[in-house]
Design an enzyme around this catalytic site. Sequence first.
Site, PDB file in Angstrom:
ATOM      1  N   ASP A  83       3.867   3.172  13.458  1.00 48.83           N
ATOM      2  CA  ASP A  83       2.629   2.340  13.235  1.00 48.83           C
ATOM      3  C   ASP A  83       1.680   2.534  14.247  1.00 48.83           C
ATOM      4  O   ASP A  83       2.151   2.707  15.545  1.00 48.83           O
ATOM      5  CB  ASP A  83       2.668   0.905  12.731  1.00 48.83           C
ATOM      6  CG  ASP A  83       3.768   0.132  13.161  1.00 48.83           C
ATOM      7  OD1 ASP A  83       3.990   0.286  14.615  1.00 48.83           O
ATOM      8  OD2 ASP A  83       4.388  -0.896  13.037  1.00 48.83           O
ATOM      9  N   HIS A  99       8.932  -7.967   7.941  1.00 49.86           N
ATOM     10  CA  HIS A  99       8.335  -6.658   7.798  1.00 49.86           C
ATOM     11  C   HIS A  99       9.028  -5.640   8.703  1.00 49.86           C
ATOM     12  O   HIS A  99       9.743  -5.843   9.517  1.00 49.86           O
ATOM     13  CB  HIS A  99       6.747  -6.677   8.164  1.00 49.86           C
ATOM     14  CG  HIS A  99       6.502  -6.876   9.731  1.00 49.86           C
ATOM     15  ND1 HIS A  99       5.294  -7.637  10.115  1.00 49.86           N
ATOM     16  CD2 HIS A  99       7.233  -6.618  10.759  1.00 49.86           C
ATOM     17  CE1 HIS A  99       5.328  -7.331  11.306  1.00 49.86           C
ATOM     18  NE2 HIS A  99       6.311  -6.930  11.830  1.00 49.86           N
ATOM     19  N   ASN A 114       8.183 -12.284   9.151  1.00 47.38           N
ATOM     20  CA  ASN A 114       8.003 -12.378   7.620  1.00 47.38           C
ATOM     21  C   ASN A 114       8.800 -10.926   7.231  1.00 47.38           C
ATOM     22  O   ASN A 114       8.911 -11.227   6.158  1.00 47.38           O
ATOM     23  CB  ASN A 114       6.664 -11.985   7.539  1.00 47.38           C
ATOM     24  CG  ASN A 114       6.199 -10.834   7.892  1.00 47.38           C
ATOM     25  OD1 ASN A 114       6.864 -10.060   8.504  1.00 47.38           O
ATOM     26  ND2 ASN A 114       4.698 -10.674   7.623  1.00 47.38           N
ATOM     27  N   GLU A 153       4.243  -5.024   5.096  1.00 48.44           N
ATOM     28  CA  GLU A 153       4.196  -6.545   4.967  1.00 48.44           C
ATOM     29  C   GLU A 153       4.813  -6.999   3.713  1.00 48.44           C
ATOM     30  O   GLU A 153       4.762  -6.330   2.615  1.00 48.44           O
ATOM     31  CB  GLU A 153       2.765  -7.257   5.037  1.00 48.44           C
ATOM     32  CG  GLU A 153       2.057  -6.831   6.434  1.00 48.44           C
ATOM     33  CD  GLU A 153       2.571  -7.789   7.399  1.00 48.44           C
ATOM     34  OE1 GLU A 153       3.605  -8.105   7.888  1.00 48.44           O
ATOM     35  OE2 GLU A 153       1.663  -7.688   8.449  1.00 48.44           O
TER      36      GLU A 153
HETATM   37  P1  PGA Z   1       8.565  -7.959  18.175  1.00 49.54           P
HETATM   38  O1  PGA Z   1       8.116  -7.430  16.793  1.00 49.54           O
HETATM   39  O2  PGA Z   1       9.749  -6.832  18.540  1.00 49.54           O
HETATM   40  O3  PGA Z   1       7.269  -7.888  19.140  1.00 49.54           O
HETATM   41  O4  PGA Z   1       9.291  -9.199  17.668  1.00 49.54           O
HETATM   42  C1  PGA Z   1       8.703  -6.737  16.019  1.00 49.54           C
HETATM   43  C2  PGA Z   1       7.906  -6.518  14.548  1.00 49.54           C
HETATM   44  O5  PGA Z   1       7.012  -7.211  14.419  1.00 49.54           O
HETATM   45  O6  PGA Z   1       8.613  -5.560  13.934  1.00 49.54           O
END
Ligand code: PGA
Length: 242
Positions: free
Chosen positions: A67, A138, A136, A143
């Site tokens: 992304d 994702h 959440n 999302e």
């Molecule tokens: P993080 O993000 O590794 O900074 O916790 C993971 C994500 O949002 O997929």
Amino acid sequence: MKIIKLPSEIEIGQAVGDMFCALAQQNPQAVFGLATGATPIPTYQRMIARCKAGEVSFAGVTTFNLDEYCNLPEAHPQSYRSFMRAQLFGQIDILPQNTHFLDGNASDELAECQRFDALVEQVGGIDLQLLGIGRNGHIGFNEPDDTFTDGSFKVELTPSTIAANSVYFTEDVPMPTHAMTMGVGSILRAKEIVLIATGSAKAEAIKAMIEGPVDPQSPASALQKHKNVTIYLDPAAASLLE
Ligand code: PGA
């Protein structure tokens, strides 16, 4: 799903970094799907250390990142292009032209998503996809929603994601509200997937992903449908599992 619990993010980074190194040794033209965020940093450190030690080369490897933010200049330090350059690409022997991103600033978003998805297909698909998970649930920036997505698309980020990531931004350049992401379908087309979760903030999302139903409100639960997924957890991320 194969679930592996290890004592800390360092051991997880070593194990997952070694998976990517082993793949590059077996198949120097391997295609990696890569992720950003805090979670993959120990994995990238392991890959850098082993490349610098001369044990592995990534010179023939192709990568696709999951992304990228919209409306953030590519050169901004928080763009995912900049993140990957700082945390991995700038420290290994990969060729910059073999590292691919969705362009979050493309004027024709649909054409950009089609370009990216076609390129993944053209190189024969992703051999090993690395994933983190959002609080959440994702994966990439898919999302929680009423349906699962398929190919790459532009997404509006949820308040939970904006809250989690805005710590990296300032008032001058606020956290973007939209991003381009590979879809859940794109992720499931990878031949092999490895997901890492560390810390208690991920425990609920991990429980829903593994023990809950396959539900687009918990996007990572789609991984239950894939035949070759390994989940690496530290004790805090695994703490709510039965
Ligand atoms: P993080 O993000 O590794 O900074 O916790 C993971 C994500 O949002 O997929």
